[in-house]
Design a protein around this motif. Structure first.
Motif, PDB file in Angstrom:
ATOM      1  N   MET A  13       0.844  -1.199   0.000  1.00 42.48           N
ATOM      2  CA  MET A  13       0.000   0.000   0.000  1.00 42.48           C
ATOM      3  C   MET A  13       0.880   1.251   0.000  1.00 42.48           C
ATOM      4  O   MET A  13       1.718   1.429   0.870  1.00 42.48           O
ATOM      5  CB  MET A  13      -0.913   0.002   1.225  1.00 42.48           C
ATOM      6  N   LYS A  14       0.691   2.106  -0.989  1.00 40.58           N
ATOM      7  CA  LYS A  14       1.515   3.303  -1.120  1.00 40.58           C
ATOM      8  C   LYS A  14       0.925   4.478  -0.346  1.00 40.58           C
ATOM      9  O   LYS A  14      -0.264   4.523  -0.060  1.00 40.58           O
ATOM     10  CB  LYS A  14       1.667   3.675  -2.595  1.00 40.58           C
ATOM     11  N   THR A  15       1.800   5.427  -0.035  1.00 40.30           N
ATOM     12  CA  THR A  15       1.391   6.638   0.675  1.00 40.30           C
ATOM     13  C   THR A  15       1.884   7.857  -0.088  1.00 40.30           C
ATOM     14  O   THR A  15       3.028   7.884  -0.548  1.00 40.30           O
ATOM     15  CB  THR A  15       1.975   6.668   2.101  1.00 40.30           C
ATOM     16  N   LYS A  16       1.023   8.854  -0.235  1.00 43.90           N
ATOM     17  CA  LYS A  16       1.412  10.104  -0.883  1.00 43.90           C
ATOM     18  C   LYS A  16       0.827  11.283  -0.107  1.00 43.90           C
ATOM     19  O   LYS A  16      -0.260  11.180   0.457  1.00 43.90           O
ATOM     20  CB  LYS A  16       0.941  10.147  -2.341  1.00 43.90           C
ATOM     21  N   ILE A  17       1.576  12.384  -0.109  1.00 43.44           N
ATOM     22  CA  ILE A  17       1.123  13.613   0.535  1.00 43.44           C
ATOM     23  C   ILE A  17       0.788  14.623  -0.554  1.00 43.44           C
ATOM     24  O   ILE A  17       1.623  14.930  -1.413  1.00 43.44           O
ATOM     25  CB  ILE A  17       2.206  14.200   1.460  1.00 43.44           C
ATOM     26  N   ILE A  18      -0.434  15.133  -0.524  1.00 39.55           N
ATOM     27  CA  ILE A  18      -0.912  16.058  -1.550  1.00 39.55           C
ATOM     28  C   ILE A  18      -1.269  17.397  -0.912  1.00 39.55           C
ATOM     29  O   ILE A  18      -1.919  17.445   0.135  1.00 39.55           O
ATOM     30  CB  ILE A  18      -2.154  15.490  -2.273  1.00 39.55           C
ATOM     31  N   GLN A  19      -0.840  18.472  -1.558  1.00 38.75           N
ATOM     32  CA  GLN A  19      -1.159  19.812  -1.069  1.00 38.75           C
ATOM     33  C   GLN A  19      -1.978  20.569  -2.115  1.00 38.75           C
ATOM     34  O   GLN A  19      -1.617  20.622  -3.286  1.00 38.75           O
ATOM     35  CB  GLN A  19       0.118  20.591  -0.761  1.00 38.75           C
ATOM     36  N   ILE A  20      -3.090  21.129  -1.666  1.00 37.72           N
ATOM     37  CA  ILE A  20      -3.919  22.008  -2.498  1.00 37.72           C
ATOM     38  C   ILE A  20      -3.633  23.429  -2.040  1.00 37.72           C
ATOM     39  O   ILE A  20      -3.812  23.749  -0.865  1.00 37.72           O
ATOM     40  CB  ILE A  20      -5.419  21.689  -2.330  1.00 37.72           C
ATOM     41  N   THR A  21      -3.175  24.290  -2.940  1.00 38.58           N
ATOM     42  CA  THR A  21      -2.716  25.612  -2.525  1.00 38.58           C
ATOM     43  C   THR A  21      -3.293  26.732  -3.390  1.00 38.58           C
ATOM     44  O   THR A  21      -3.490  26.561  -4.595  1.00 38.58           O
ATOM     45  CB  THR A  21      -1.179  25.702  -2.556  1.00 38.58           C
ATOM     46  N   SER A  22      -3.529  27.860  -2.759  1.00 43.20           N
ATOM     47  CA  SER A  22      -4.009  29.047  -3.475  1.00 43.20           C
ATOM     48  C   SER A  22      -2.867  29.782  -4.160  1.00 43.20           C
ATOM     49  O   SER A  22      -3.099  30.764  -4.864  1.00 43.20           O
ATOM     50  CB  SER A  22      -4.707  29.999  -2.497  1.00 43.20           C
ATOM     51  N   GLY A  23      -1.640  29.330  -3.927  1.00 40.47           N
ATOM     52  CA  GLY A  23      -0.494  30.017  -4.513  1.00 40.47           C
ATOM     53  C   GLY A  23      -0.338  31.428  -3.979  1.00 40.47           C
ATOM     54  O   GLY A  23       0.159  32.311  -4.669  1.00 40.47           O
ATOM     55  N   ARG A  24      -0.794  31.630  -2.740  1.00 38.55           N
ATOM     56  CA  ARG A  24      -0.798  32.965  -2.128  1.00 38.55           C
ATOM     57  C   ARG A  24      -1.604  33.958  -2.960  1.00 38.55           C
ATOM     58  O   ARG A  24      -1.312  35.157  -2.994  1.00 38.55           O
ATOM     59  CB  ARG A  24       0.636  33.471  -1.918  1.00 38.55           C
ATOM     60  N   GLY A  25      -2.604  33.415  -3.642  1.00 36.17           N
ATOM     61  CA  GLY A  25      -3.481  34.256  -4.451  1.00 36.17           C
ATOM     62  C   GLY A  25      -4.500  34.981  -3.588  1.00 36.17           C
ATOM     63  O   GLY A  25      -4.529  34.826  -2.366  1.00 36.17           O
ATOM     64  N   PRO A  26      -5.380  35.768  -4.215  1.00 38.69           N
ATOM     65  CA  PRO A  26      -6.380  36.537  -3.471  1.00 38.69           C
ATOM     66  C   PRO A  26      -7.441  35.647  -2.837  1.00 38.69           C
ATOM     67  O   PRO A  26      -7.426  34.425  -2.984  1.00 38.69           O
ATOM     68  CB  PRO A  26      -6.973  37.457  -4.546  1.00 38.69           C
ATOM     69  N   VAL A  27      -8.378  36.280  -2.159  1.00 38.16           N
ATOM     70  CA  VAL A  27      -9.392  35.550  -1.398  1.00 38.16           C
ATOM     71  C   VAL A  27     -10.219  34.628  -2.289  1.00 38.16           C
ATOM     72  O   VAL A  27     -10.669  33.561  -1.859  1.00 38.16           O
ATOM     73  CB  VAL A  27     -10.297  36.551  -0.635  1.00 38.16           C
ATOM     74  N   GLU A  28     -10.412  35.011  -3.552  1.00 36.76           N
ATOM     75  CA  GLU A  28     -11.179  34.167  -4.472  1.00 36.76           C
ATOM     76  C   GLU A  28     -10.489  32.813  -4.675  1.00 36.76           C
ATOM     77  O   GLU A  28     -11.146  31.774  -4.742  1.00 36.76           O
ATOM     78  CB  GLU A  28     -11.357  34.873  -5.823  1.00 36.76           C
ATOM     79  N   CYS A  29      -9.167  32.842  -4.775  1.00 37.81           N
ATOM     80  CA  CYS A  29      -8.408  31.596  -4.931  1.00 37.81           C
ATOM     81  C   CYS A  29      -8.521  30.733  -3.676  1.00 37.81           C
ATOM     82  O   CYS A  29      -8.585  29.502  -3.761  1.00 37.81           O
ATOM     83  CB  CYS A  29      -6.944  31.906  -5.237  1.00 37.81           C
ATOM     84  N   CYS A  30      -8.554  31.385  -2.526  1.00 33.99           N
ATOM     85  CA  CYS A  30      -8.713  30.648  -1.268  1.00 33.99           C
ATOM     86  C   CYS A  30     -10.090  29.985  -1.198  1.00 33.99           C
ATOM     87  O   CYS A  30     -10.233  28.884  -0.654  1.00 33.99           O
ATOM     88  CB  CYS A  30      -8.517  31.588  -0.078  1.00 33.99           C
ATOM     89  N   TRP A  31     -11.086  30.653  -1.764  1.00 34.21           N
ATOM     90  CA  TRP A  31     -12.424  30.051  -1.831  1.00 34.21           C
ATOM     91  C   TRP A  31     -12.408  28.828  -2.742  1.00 34.21           C
ATOM     92  O   TRP A  31     -13.022  27.804  -2.442  1.00 34.21           O
ATOM     93  CB  TRP A  31     -13.433  31.085  -2.340  1.00 34.21           C
TER      94      TRP A  31
END
Length: 231
Positions: free
Chosen positions: A1-19
């Motif tokens: 069984m493999k394990t991976k770490i995934i990050q979802i990021t706004s790229g320090r973008g504006p509030v819309e990207c955070c939404w």
């Protein structure tokens, strides 16, 4: 069984990207469940507004992770009007989904464990006091140690000590992983606009089919350049 770490990021973008990050996280977890992949939400960096996230980090465990992630890793685009800034004319918003390279986990190796037999203290009568039944187990590589005096049997205490030492080493690995995630800011700065892996549209966040033709890519690049002027 493999394990991976995934990050979802706004790229320090504006509030819309955070939404968008918050919305994509919901879709991503739904897909994970459908694929019957085990997951743990390791970290969430809350955005400035309610219902927004600067980033989210998830640990995946299971088989077939590569084909599953193939449809997710990269740039995610949302086409829609900002609900946070009424007069903002920008309609294209981008976030990123990246894989984080894990550091090598600390393993509990037999040659790195030191056992010490010591006399138990406390209740138990004369038998406990005379026999060195308690066990201290030390992981020499990290200095992590446990003391077990649950049983009058030294052998039983040794088994319990190994189990508890393993639990402590697992906790150590998890803490190191959280530190890695919190310092993984490189992904926030390397967000590529355009050529998205997935596209969502509207306030209801519907998934849109991606047109892979050369003309559409060229037109998309032009549109993105125009949008830059409005940022």
């Amino acid at each position: 069984m493999k394990t991976k770490i995934i990050q979802i990021t706004s790229g320090r973008g504006p509030v819309e990207c955070c939404w968008v990050v918050a919305q994509v996280l919901k879709y991503f977890i739904e897909d994970i469940k459908v694929a019957r992949i085990k997951y743990t939400l390791l970290h969430r960096e809350v955005g400035a507004e309610n219902g927004t996230l600067q980033s989210a980090t998830i640990q995946l465990k299971g088989n077939g992770l590569e084909p599953f992630l193939k449809d997710w890793l990269g740039t995610i685009q949302w086409i829609g009007k900002s609900s946070f800034r009424k007069f903002n004319k920008r309609k294209n918003w981008f976030i990123g989904i990246h894989e984080i390279e894990e550091t090598e986990k600390m393993l509990l190796k037999e040659n790195e464990i030191k056992f010490q037999a010591i006399r138990s203290s406390g209740a138990g009568g004369q038998h406990v006091n005379k026999v060195s039944s308690a066990i201290r187990a030390i992981h020499t590589k990290t200095g992590i140690q446990v003391l077990v005096m649950d049983s009058r049997s030294q052998h039983q205490n040794k088994k319990i000590a190994l189990k508890r030492l393993q639990e402590k080493v697992d906790t150590y690995n998890n803490e190191q992983l959280k530190i890695l995630v919190q310092h993984q800011w490189g992904n926030h700065l390397n967000l590529e606009r355009g050529n998205p892996t997935r596209v969502f549209t509207g306030s209801d966040f519907k998934k849109q089919k991606i047109n892979k033709s050369y003309k559409s890519k060229r037109q998309e690049s032009r549109n993105n350049l125009r949008q830059e002027k409005w940022d």
